[in-house]
Design an enzyme around this catalytic site. Structure first.
Site, short mmCIF file in Angstrom:
data_model
loop_
_atom_site.label_atom_id
_atom_site.label_comp_id
_atom_site.label_asym_id
_atom_site.label_seq_id
_atom_site.Cartn_x
_atom_site.Cartn_y
_atom_site.Cartn_z
N GLU A 123 59.16 -0.77 38.77
CA GLU A 123 58.67 -0.47 40.11
C GLU A 123 59.25 -1.49 41.07
OE1 GLU A 123 54.46 -0.04 40.89
OE2 GLU A 123 54.13 1.01 39.00
N GLU B 153 50.88 -2.67 34.37
CA GLU B 153 50.24 -3.76 35.11
C GLU B 153 48.82 -4.09 34.62
OE1 GLU B 153 52.64 -3.23 39.32
OE2 GLU B 153 50.50 -2.78 39.29
N ARG C 51 60.20 7.83 35.26
CA ARG C 51 59.04 7.16 34.70
C ARG C 51 57.77 7.81 35.27
NH1 ARG C 51 56.00 1.90 36.52
NH2 ARG C 51 54.47 1.85 34.84
N ASN D 74 57.63 -5.00 37.43
CA ASN D 74 57.25 -4.47 38.74
C ASN D 74 57.24 -5.63 39.73
OD1 ASN D 74 56.86 -2.09 37.39
ND2 ASN D 74 54.68 -1.89 37.85
N HIS E 296 48.11 4.15 33.08
CA HIS E 296 48.32 3.69 34.45
C HIS E 296 46.98 3.76 35.18
CE1 HIS E 296 51.60 3.10 37.67
NE2 HIS E 296 50.44 2.81 38.24
N TYR F 154 57.40 -6.79 43.87
CA TYR F 154 57.27 -6.38 45.27
C TYR F 154 57.45 -7.53 46.27
CZ TYR F 154 55.60 -1.80 43.76
OH TYR F 154 55.51 -0.54 43.20
#
Length: 453
Positions: free
Chosen positions: A359, A172, A83, A299, A127, A301
């Site tokens: 991610e 995002e 990606r 994504n 991005h 985290y």
């Protein structure tokens, strides 16, 4: 949730994409070469005080010149997908109008190099590196930027539509809208709630306008189209009613602000008191935005545990710390169970056709050392982080989450936005003065995992 010690690639099935992820401004460098225009991150990072140590992406990982070396690294690791993102100002230096063919040529060379190694390209069109010329005309606060984005998508997909496997419109958009326009931590560095809400809607509109263009131009039979969202896991910091209310508000603002328009065609009612009079919705917008995606990029985290609403007008909440937990260098809690719970929650609430983890990763203090003349980087915390998050994803998949791929962040250390080069997320260590790449222990573990050893 249990963590499996004997984790195997085969557990995920034969048709699972295993890759890694990067972003154009974070790795490419060559910001003034071959006709590339200026982006908002060029401007932001060159503004004193905006990034750690005044760092910028002028050189970054020099991927623009070293992409063949980096593709060879991916091949050695055993990735079957990659990606990456395409830099809008490399294709359209002023955001619209004249096309820079040298920019398209670069991404064509990259895609061809990937395919030669049997690595499938997953391309993100945006991005965060908006052409500065468009920002000068209002950026994402300006509805026209969504239309320019669709034109840009048309240009790229007409050139590469026969070869790209996965198309991701936006990375995002919450971060672009909130950190770029409300908190000012990211480019363009504004501090305005209304600007963030307007930008968020126009980002979604750009996605909605680009999707049918991509579908029309993509001639690769198995091409698929989606969007990537930053999604946290939320649970209340205590058992109080105020903690539950704060959690609902925080989750709605962080996750459902973008999920609901994409999958339900409406903004969450809980946000109406703040969003209602600001949203620049025009007739037909929500139908465009809620057009079906083939996949949702996730994504993930960390989790957040709100305990109270601090300011309803700015949607700020107070969160509870988890001092008993491990934390990354970013201060983010290591909580694999959050990924497991989030994937099942997304499947239950939104029923995406499929999901990719686009991610997931961790920043730690990495040191390059020589052992018997061989350069090595020991990063046991990152290795454990990867293993445990893989196990969490596998359990969610077994319990019904339609998960089809995993792209750890990141292939290599890079320019980490406002943190500059001080934070390292890579599976590969980059020695910036020499641009030497050294696979970390976590990268070697991933390599062995992918090879089934």
């Amino acid at each position: 949730m249990s963590s499996e010690s004997n984790l195997s690639r085969a557990d995920f099935g034969p048709d699972f994409w295993w890759g890694s992820a990067t972003a154009s401004y974070q790795i490419e460098g060559a910001v003034q070469e071959d006709g590339r225009g200026q982006s908002i991150w060029d401007t932001f990072s060159h503004t004193p005080g905006k990034t750690f140590g005044g760092a910028n992406g002028d050189i970054a990982c020099d991927h623009y010149h070293r992409y063949r070396q980096d593709v060879e690294l991916m091949s050695q690791m055993g990735l079957n997908a990659y990606r990456f993102s395409i830099a809008w100002p490399r294709i359209l230096p002023t955001g619209s109008g004249s096309v820079n063919q040298k920019g398209l040529d670069f991404y064509e060379r990259l895609v061809e190099s990937l395919l030669e190694k049997n690595i499938q390209p997953f391309a993100t069109l945006y991005h965060w590196d908006l052409p500065q010329a468009l920002e000068d005309r209002g950026g994402w606060r300006n509805r026209a930027t969504a239309e320019y984005f669709a034109e840009y998508a048309d240009i790229v997909s007409r050139r590469l539509g026969d070869r790209i496997k996965g198309w991701i419109t936006l990375n995002e958009p919450w971060v672009s809208a909130a950190l770029g326009h409300i908190t000012g931590e990211h480019a363009p560095g504004l501090h305005n709630m209304a600007a963030g809400i307007q930008a968020g809607h126009h980002l979604l509109l750009g996605h909605g306008l680009a999707l049918p263009v991509l579908r029309r131009n993509a001639t690769r039979p198995d091409a698929e189209f989606g969007i990537t969202l930053s999604l946290n896991y939320f649970d209340p910091g205590d058992d109080s009613q105020q903690a539950q209310e704060a959690t609902n508000l925080a989750e709605t603002f962080a996750n459902r602000w973008f999920l609901d328009p994409l999958f339900k065609g409406t903004y969450p009612e809980l946000l109406n008191p703040v969003f209602g009079s600001i949203l620049p919705i025009q007739p037909g917008d929500m139908d465009l935005i809620s057009g079906s995606v083939d996949f949702l990029g996730v994504n993930y985290y960390f989790r957040q545990s709100p305990v109270a609403i601090q300011d309803q007008a700015t949607l700020n909440v107070k969160t509870a710390p988890h001092p008993e937990s491990k934390h990354t260098l970013m201060g983010w809690e290591v909580y694999p169970e959050g990924l497991y719970k989030l994937l099942l929650q997304l499947q239950r609430d939104y029923s995406p056709a499929k999901m990719y983890i686009t991610e997931n990763g961790a920043s730690y203090e990495d040191k390059l050392v020589e052992e018997q003349g061989i350069p090595v980087v020991h990063d046991p915390d990152r290795l454990e982080y990867m293993h445990d998050h893989f196990a969490a994803a596998l359990q969610a998949k077994r319990e019904g989450a339609n998960l089809r791929g995993y792209f750890p962040w990141s292939l290599m250390d890079n320019f980490e936005w406002s943190f500059g080069y001080e934070r390292r997320f890579g599976l590969t260590y980059v020695d910036y003065p020499t641009q030497r790449r050294v696979l970390k222990d976590s990268g070697r573990w991933y390599q062995q995992f992918l090879k089934g050893k």
